[in-house]
Design an enzyme around this catalytic site. Structure first.
Site, PDB file in Angstrom:
ATOM      1  N   THR A   1     -50.874  -5.069  88.387  1.00  6.99           N
ATOM      2  CA  THR A   1     -52.239  -4.542  88.532  1.00  6.99           C
ATOM      3  C   THR A   1     -52.573  -4.172  89.977  1.00  6.99           C
ATOM      4  O   THR A   1     -53.738  -3.964  90.307  1.00  6.99           O
ATOM      5  CB  THR A   1     -53.271  -5.585  88.039  1.00  6.99           C
ATOM      6  OG1 THR A   1     -53.219  -6.722  88.922  1.00  6.99           O
ATOM      7  CG2 THR A   1     -52.978  -6.040  86.621  1.00  6.99           C
TER       8      THR A   1
ATOM      9  N   CYS B   1     -63.825  -9.752  94.568  1.00  9.66           N
ATOM     10  CA  CYS B   1     -64.119  -8.332  94.303  1.00  9.66           C
ATOM     11  C   CYS B   1     -65.603  -8.028  94.276  1.00  9.66           C
ATOM     12  O   CYS B   1     -65.999  -6.864  94.253  1.00  9.66           O
ATOM     13  CB  CYS B   1     -63.519  -7.908  92.968  1.00  9.66           C
ATOM     14  SG  CYS B   1     -61.753  -8.164  92.904  1.00  9.66           S
TER      15      CYS B   1
ATOM     16  N   LYS C   1     -62.060  -5.468  76.817  1.00  7.81           N
ATOM     17  CA  LYS C   1     -62.576  -6.735  76.282  1.00  7.81           C
ATOM     18  C   LYS C   1     -64.054  -6.912  76.665  1.00  7.81           C
ATOM     19  O   LYS C   1     -64.868  -7.326  75.838  1.00  7.81           O
ATOM     20  CB  LYS C   1     -61.758  -7.909  76.833  1.00  7.81           C
ATOM     21  CG  LYS C   1     -60.296  -7.904  76.362  1.00  7.81           C
ATOM     22  CD  LYS C   1     -59.542  -9.069  76.980  1.00  7.81           C
ATOM     23  CE  LYS C   1     -58.042  -8.889  76.960  1.00  7.81           C
ATOM     24  NZ  LYS C   1     -57.422  -8.722  75.667  1.00  7.81           N
TER      25      LYS C   1
ATOM     26  N   SER D   1     -63.755 -13.086  91.436  1.00  7.06           N
ATOM     27  CA  SER D   1     -63.197 -14.382  91.048  1.00  7.06           C
ATOM     28  C   SER D   1     -63.748 -15.477  91.934  1.00  7.06           C
ATOM     29  O   SER D   1     -64.192 -15.237  93.050  1.00  7.06           O
ATOM     30  CB  SER D   1     -61.666 -14.350  91.193  1.00  7.06           C
ATOM     31  OG  SER D   1     -61.107 -13.628  90.138  1.00  7.06           O
TER      32      SER D   1
ATOM     33  N   HIS E   1     -66.458  -3.965  86.876  1.00  8.09           N
ATOM     34  CA  HIS E   1     -65.325  -4.268  87.757  1.00  8.09           C
ATOM     35  C   HIS E   1     -64.058  -4.110  86.904  1.00  8.09           C
ATOM     36  O   HIS E   1     -63.982  -4.662  85.792  1.00  8.09           O
ATOM     37  CB  HIS E   1     -65.417  -5.687  88.317  1.00  8.09           C
ATOM     38  CG  HIS E   1     -64.130  -6.134  88.937  1.00  8.09           C
ATOM     39  ND1 HIS E   1     -63.534  -5.427  89.959  1.00  8.09           N
ATOM     40  CD2 HIS E   1     -63.291  -7.163  88.648  1.00  8.09           C
ATOM     41  CE1 HIS E   1     -62.391  -6.011  90.278  1.00  8.09           C
ATOM     42  NE2 HIS E   1     -62.225  -7.069  89.509  1.00  8.09           N
TER      43      HIS E   1
ATOM     44  N   ASN F   1     -55.971  -1.911  90.790  1.00  6.24           N
ATOM     45  CA  ASN F   1     -57.136  -2.679  91.236  1.00  6.24           C
ATOM     46  C   ASN F   1     -57.379  -2.433  92.732  1.00  6.24           C
ATOM     47  O   ASN F   1     -56.458  -2.592  93.542  1.00  6.24           O
ATOM     48  CB  ASN F   1     -56.861  -4.175  90.990  1.00  6.24           C
ATOM     49  CG  ASN F   1     -58.114  -5.028  91.102  1.00  6.24           C
ATOM     50  OD1 ASN F   1     -59.181  -4.532  91.484  1.00  6.24           O
ATOM     51  ND2 ASN F   1     -57.994  -6.297  90.774  1.00  6.24           N
TER      52      ASN F   1
ATOM     53  N   ASP G   1     -41.369  -3.283  78.234  1.00 10.16           N
ATOM     54  CA  ASP G   1     -41.754  -2.125  77.436  1.00 10.16           C
ATOM     55  C   ASP G   1     -42.874  -1.375  78.181  1.00 10.16           C
ATOM     56  O   ASP G   1     -43.888  -1.980  78.548  1.00 10.16           O
ATOM     57  CB  ASP G   1     -42.266  -2.634  76.079  1.00 10.16           C
ATOM     58  CG  ASP G   1     -42.627  -1.507  75.136  1.00 10.16           C
ATOM     59  OD1 ASP G   1     -42.614  -1.750  73.936  1.00 10.16           O
ATOM     60  OD2 ASP G   1     -42.941  -0.392  75.606  1.00 10.16           O
TER      61      ASP G   1
ATOM     62  N   SER H   1     -58.365 -16.390  84.367  1.00  8.19           N
ATOM     63  CA  SER H   1     -59.241 -15.489  85.128  1.00  8.19           C
ATOM     64  C   SER H   1     -59.936 -14.504  84.183  1.00  8.19           C
ATOM     65  O   SER H   1     -61.082 -14.125  84.410  1.00  8.19           O
ATOM     66  CB  SER H   1     -58.450 -14.746  86.212  1.00  8.19           C
ATOM     67  OG  SER H   1     -57.658 -13.706  85.655  1.00  8.19           O
TER      68      SER H   1
ATOM     69  N   GLU I   1     -61.272  -8.476 100.750  1.00  3.29           N
ATOM     70  CA  GLU I   1     -60.634  -9.778 100.616  1.00  3.29           C
ATOM     71  C   GLU I   1     -59.201  -9.692 101.137  1.00  3.29           C
ATOM     72  O   GLU I   1     -58.355 -10.493 100.778  1.00  3.29           O
ATOM     73  CB  GLU I   1     -60.703 -10.309  99.193  1.00  3.29           C
ATOM     74  CG  GLU I   1     -60.229  -9.383  98.115  1.00  3.29           C
ATOM     75  CD  GLU I   1     -60.316 -10.022  96.737  1.00  3.29           C
ATOM     76  OE1 GLU I   1     -59.675 -11.062  96.546  1.00  3.29           O
ATOM     77  OE2 GLU I   1     -61.000  -9.464  95.871  1.00  3.29           O
TER      78      GLU I   1
HETATM   79  P1  HMG Z   1     -49.097 -10.650  81.468  1.00  2.02           P
HETATM   80  O1  HMG Z   1     -49.032 -12.032  80.945  1.00  2.02           O
HETATM   81  O2  HMG Z   1     -47.907 -10.142  82.191  1.00  2.02           O
HETATM   82  O3  HMG Z   1     -49.405  -9.591  80.341  1.00  2.02           O
HETATM   83  O4  HMG Z   1     -50.321 -10.565  82.462  1.00  2.02           O
HETATM   84  P2  HMG Z   1     -49.602  -9.817  78.787  1.00  2.02           P
HETATM   85  O5  HMG Z   1     -48.336 -10.255  78.172  1.00  2.02           O
HETATM   86  O6  HMG Z   1     -50.849 -10.674  78.544  1.00  2.02           O
HETATM   87  O7  HMG Z   1     -49.883  -8.323  78.352  1.00  2.02           O
HETATM   88  C1  HMG Z   1     -51.040  -7.663  78.795  1.00  2.02           C
HETATM   89  C2  HMG Z   1     -51.635  -6.920  77.594  1.00  2.02           C
HETATM   90  O8  HMG Z   1     -50.707  -5.941  77.155  1.00  2.02           O
HETATM   91  C3  HMG Z   1     -51.908  -7.802  76.363  1.00  2.02           C
HETATM   92  O9  HMG Z   1     -53.050  -7.283  75.720  1.00  2.02           O
HETATM   93  C4  HMG Z   1     -50.676  -7.584  75.495  1.00  2.02           C
HETATM   94  O10 HMG Z   1     -50.921  -7.814  74.115  1.00  2.02           O
HETATM   95  C5  HMG Z   1     -50.433  -6.109  75.773  1.00  2.02           C
HETATM   96  P3  HMG Z   1     -54.211  -8.253  75.171  1.00  2.02           P
HETATM   97  O11 HMG Z   1     -53.558  -9.132  74.174  1.00  2.02           O
HETATM   98  O12 HMG Z   1     -54.682  -9.060  76.373  1.00  2.02           O
HETATM   99  O13 HMG Z   1     -55.229  -7.332  74.646  1.00  2.02           O
HETATM  100  N1  HMG Z   1     -49.038  -5.701  75.567  1.00  2.02           N
HETATM  101  C6  HMG Z   1     -48.678  -4.569  74.919  1.00  2.02           C
HETATM  102  N2  HMG Z   1     -49.418  -3.597  74.338  1.00  2.02           N
HETATM  103  C7  HMG Z   1     -48.752  -2.554  73.775  1.00  2.02           C
HETATM  104  N3  HMG Z   1     -47.393  -2.434  73.794  1.00  2.02           N
HETATM  105  C8  HMG Z   1     -46.626  -3.393  74.365  1.00  2.02           C
HETATM  106  C9  HMG Z   1     -47.269  -4.524  74.968  1.00  2.02           C
HETATM  107  N4  HMG Z   1     -46.820  -5.620  75.632  1.00  2.02           N
HETATM  108  C10 HMG Z   1     -47.911  -6.329  75.981  1.00  2.02           C
HETATM  109  N5  HMG Z   1     -45.307  -3.274  74.369  1.00  2.02           N
HETATM  110  C11 HMG Z   1     -52.501 -10.580  83.364  1.00  2.02           C
HETATM  111  C12 HMG Z   1     -51.601 -10.038  82.273  1.00  2.02           C
HETATM  112  C13 HMG Z   1     -53.839  -9.887  83.325  1.00  2.02           C
HETATM  113  C14 HMG Z   1     -52.711 -12.092  83.134  1.00  2.02           C
HETATM  114  C15 HMG Z   1     -51.814 -10.369  84.750  1.00  2.02           C
HETATM  115  O14 HMG Z   1     -51.670  -8.996  84.983  1.00  2.02           O
HETATM  116  C16 HMG Z   1     -52.559 -10.990  85.902  1.00  2.02           C
HETATM  117  O15 HMG Z   1     -52.414 -12.180  86.186  1.00  2.02           O
HETATM  118  N6  HMG Z   1     -53.381 -10.196  86.646  1.00  2.02           N
HETATM  119  C17 HMG Z   1     -54.116 -10.641  87.797  1.00  2.02           C
HETATM  120  C18 HMG Z   1     -55.405 -11.332  87.429  1.00  2.02           C
HETATM  121  C19 HMG Z   1     -56.398 -10.381  86.816  1.00  2.02           C
HETATM  122  O16 HMG Z   1     -56.369  -9.188  87.004  1.00  2.02           O
HETATM  123  N7  HMG Z   1     -57.403 -10.954  86.101  1.00  2.02           N
HETATM  124  C20 HMG Z   1     -58.469 -10.167  85.511  1.00  2.02           C
HETATM  125  C21 HMG Z   1     -59.791 -10.910  85.477  1.00  2.02           C
HETATM  126  S1  HMG Z   1     -60.205 -11.647  87.041  1.00  2.02           S
HETATM  127  C22 HMG Z   1     -60.723 -10.313  88.032  1.00  2.02           C
HETATM  128  O17 HMG Z   1     -60.975  -9.250  87.553  1.00  2.02           O
HETATM  129  C23 HMG Z   1     -60.831 -10.569  89.487  1.00  2.02           C
HETATM  130  C24 HMG Z   1     -59.775  -9.914  90.354  1.00  2.02           C
HETATM  131  O18 HMG Z   1     -60.019  -8.547  90.473  1.00  2.02           O
HETATM  132  C25 HMG Z   1     -59.736 -10.586  91.727  1.00  2.02           C
HETATM  133  C26 HMG Z   1     -61.036 -10.712  92.511  1.00  2.02           C
HETATM  134  O19 HMG Z   1     -62.153 -10.855  92.020  1.00  2.02           O
HETATM  135  O20 HMG Z   1     -60.889 -10.750  93.738  1.00  2.02           O
HETATM  136  C27 HMG Z   1     -58.376 -10.088  89.790  1.00  2.02           C
END
Ligand code: HMG
Length: 445
Positions: A163, A120, A253, A364, A244, A328, A31, A211, A83
């Site tokens: 992302t 990051c 959040k 991270s 970030h 990102n 979606d 994460s 990175e």
């Molecule tokens: P996912 O499991 O595919 O997504 O991965 P989801 O099912 O959790 O959906 C995401 C959000 O969309 C949720 O919102 C859903 O409810 C919503 P939340 O509940 O969290 O508020 N959603 C919808 N909303 C409206 N209509 C819809 C719908 N469907 C779903 N139809 C995940 C999400 C972030 C886990 C994934 O993208 C991921 O693994 N990303 C990479 C890791 C990441 O970015 N982590 C963030 C924190 S760590 C960080 O920032 C460091 C980083 O930059 C690296 C570094 O430091 O080097 C990553």
């Protein structure tokens, strides 16, 4: 004490884009609302065939050097935060300096060059290094060039694929800066975590849900630590709070968490009491689980209040404009968030000089860092001089098949030839490999 901070900022986005709700979501059978409403993303940016972390970093730096009318002699330090490095020994900063030496008279032999790594967070840490170098009086009147450059690619099929992004942010750190002065006070939240890492591999191993928890936990620690040396923060203290931004939904959040923390024991908590009660205090609960449940309930109510919504719209939302359109950028991400807020302020003709930002960086592995910045008189001129909108708009829009080809092209384990989608003009380009597997670059007029 003389002010030290950011004197100029330029960005360089990868020249391709992928429409997440329009192209990516249908191909994945998802979606589009997951991207636009859930993650908060519209498009992500990708490097064309002739782009990589060196070209994007060098192109952002060249824009900055040209606009500020600098000479290589004016720069005493070049630090690259990334990175996405492709060499465990030779730093990306030497490649970038080599590129710049192709187009300027003189050289950067006198400049101290390095590469910073902490996921990051490294972009902010490189700014710290520059700040300390200037404060220590070792800069001989010279400026530091800090470049945060990354191709934030995930393995295809990984949830993080949604992302992705690619781009560079170049920043000039000087005394008497034009954009922002950095506070001496900093707060840290740092712990050995296994949430996102790349053990000698290009694409990260990620525990996505964890994460997000680690991000919030380290941010909370960093804010408490910042307050222990600075002051008890209040939501009205800051014009903007750039976080970030791995994706805007994460910042939603973090913003709520920060607001709850800042309103504790203030007139805002008092005013909300009649509607949503007071914040649960841990000492009032017998066990942690009950306390956490109560907190979750309070946050759900808080998020719906007019006070919170209006604060979020003014203080956080403007930091997300660019991120929504590029994804990102890892080390550059928090610096894009600052740029985005300043750009929104300029568009709305706000008078920001003297106002404060609270800048919340994160990497991270994991570490958060929080410091304050004071906006300087020259901010508007600097931000208006950057050609951000032009860059965002001129990107080539990829089909899903083209996206897969681009991903393969930039996969270090694959050797894929690809026609470029855009024509380079007035920029550095990757031209191939040399005899010791070093990367080669040219400047295209
Ligand atoms: P996912 O499991 O595919 O997504 O991965 P989801 O099912 O959790 O959906 C995401 C959000 O969309 C949720 O919102 C859903 O409810 C919503 P939340 O509940 O969290 O508020 N959603 C919808 N909303 C409206 N209509 C819809 C719908 N469907 C779903 N139809 C995940 C999400 C972030 C886990 C994934 O993208 C991921 O693994 N990303 C990479 C890791 C990441 O970015 N982590 C963030 C924190 S760590 C960080 O920032 C460091 C980083 O930059 C690296 C570094 O430091 O080097 C990553």
């Amino acid at each position: 004490m003389t002010a030290v901070g950011i004197d100029a900022i330029e960005i360089w986005t990868g020249k391709l884009q992928l429409d997440l709700p329009g192209t990516f979501a249908p191909a994945k059978g998802e979606d589009p609302g997951k991207y636009t409403k859930g993650l908060g993303l519209e498009t992500s940016s990708f490097p064309d065939a002739y782009e990589d972390i060196v070209t994007m970093g060098a192109n952002a730096a060249k824009r900055l050097i040209d606009r500020k009318g600098l000479d290589p002699q004016d720069i005493g330090r070049i630090d690259v935060a990334t990175e996405s490095a492709f060499d465990n020994s030779k730093p990306v900063s030497t490649y970038i300096a080599g590129c710049l030496e192709q187009v300027y008279d003189g050289d950067f032999h006198h400049a101290n060059k390095g590469e910073r790594k902490f996921a990051c967070l490294a972009g902010t840490q490189a700014i710290d290094d520059a700040y300390n170098w200037i404060r220590a009086g070792r800069n001989r009147g010279r400026a530091a060039l800090v470049i945060a450059t990354d191709t934030a690619l995930y393995a295809r099929g990984d949830p993080g694929e949604a992302t992705q992004g690619a781009g560079a942010v170049a920043m000039l750190i000087t005394e008497e800066p034009s954009v922002v002065e950095l506070s001496t006070e900093q707060g840290y939240g740092s712990a050995d975590e296994t949430d996102f890492l790349k053990p000698n591999q290009q694409f990260p191993s990620v525990d996505g849900k964890r994460s997000m928890q680690v991000y919030l936990a380290r941010m909370r620690e960093a804010l408490t630590d910042f307050e222990s040396v600075a002051w008890d923060t209040h939501p009205d203290d800051f014009a903007y709070i750039p976080f970030h931004t791995p994706f805007p939904g994460m910042v939603r959040k973090a913003g709520l968490l920060g607001y709850r923390h800042m309103i504790r024991d203030t007139e805002i908590e008092d005013a909300l009491e009649g509607r949503i009660g007071r914040q649960p205090r841990e000492e009032e609960y017998d066990d942690r689980e009950a306390y956490e449940e109560a907190i979750r309930g309070y946050m759900d109510d808080l998020k719906e209040t007019e006070e919170y919504r209006s604060w979020y719209a003014d203080t956080i939302d403007p930091t997300l404009d660019i991120s929504r359109r590029v994804g990102n950028w890892y080390t550059g991400s928090v610096h894009l968030a600052r740029t985005s807020a300043l750009r929104r302020a300029a568009e709305n003709d706000l008078d920001l000089a003297g106002k404060k930002l609270l800048v919340a960086s994160y990497g991270s592995g994991a570490q958060a860092e929080i410091h304050a910045e004071t906006v300087m008189d020259g901010w508007r001129e600097e931000i208006e001089a950057a050609n951000i909108e032009d860059q965002l708009q001129r990107r080539y829009d990829l089909s899903y098949d083209e996206y897969e080809g681009v991903h393969d092209r930039h996969n270090h384990d694959m050797d894929v030839e690809m026609e470029e989608f855009t024509q380079p003009e007035g920029e550095f380009v990757f031209t191939g490999w040399g005899r010791m597997s070093e990367r080669k670059y040219d400047y295209v007029e």
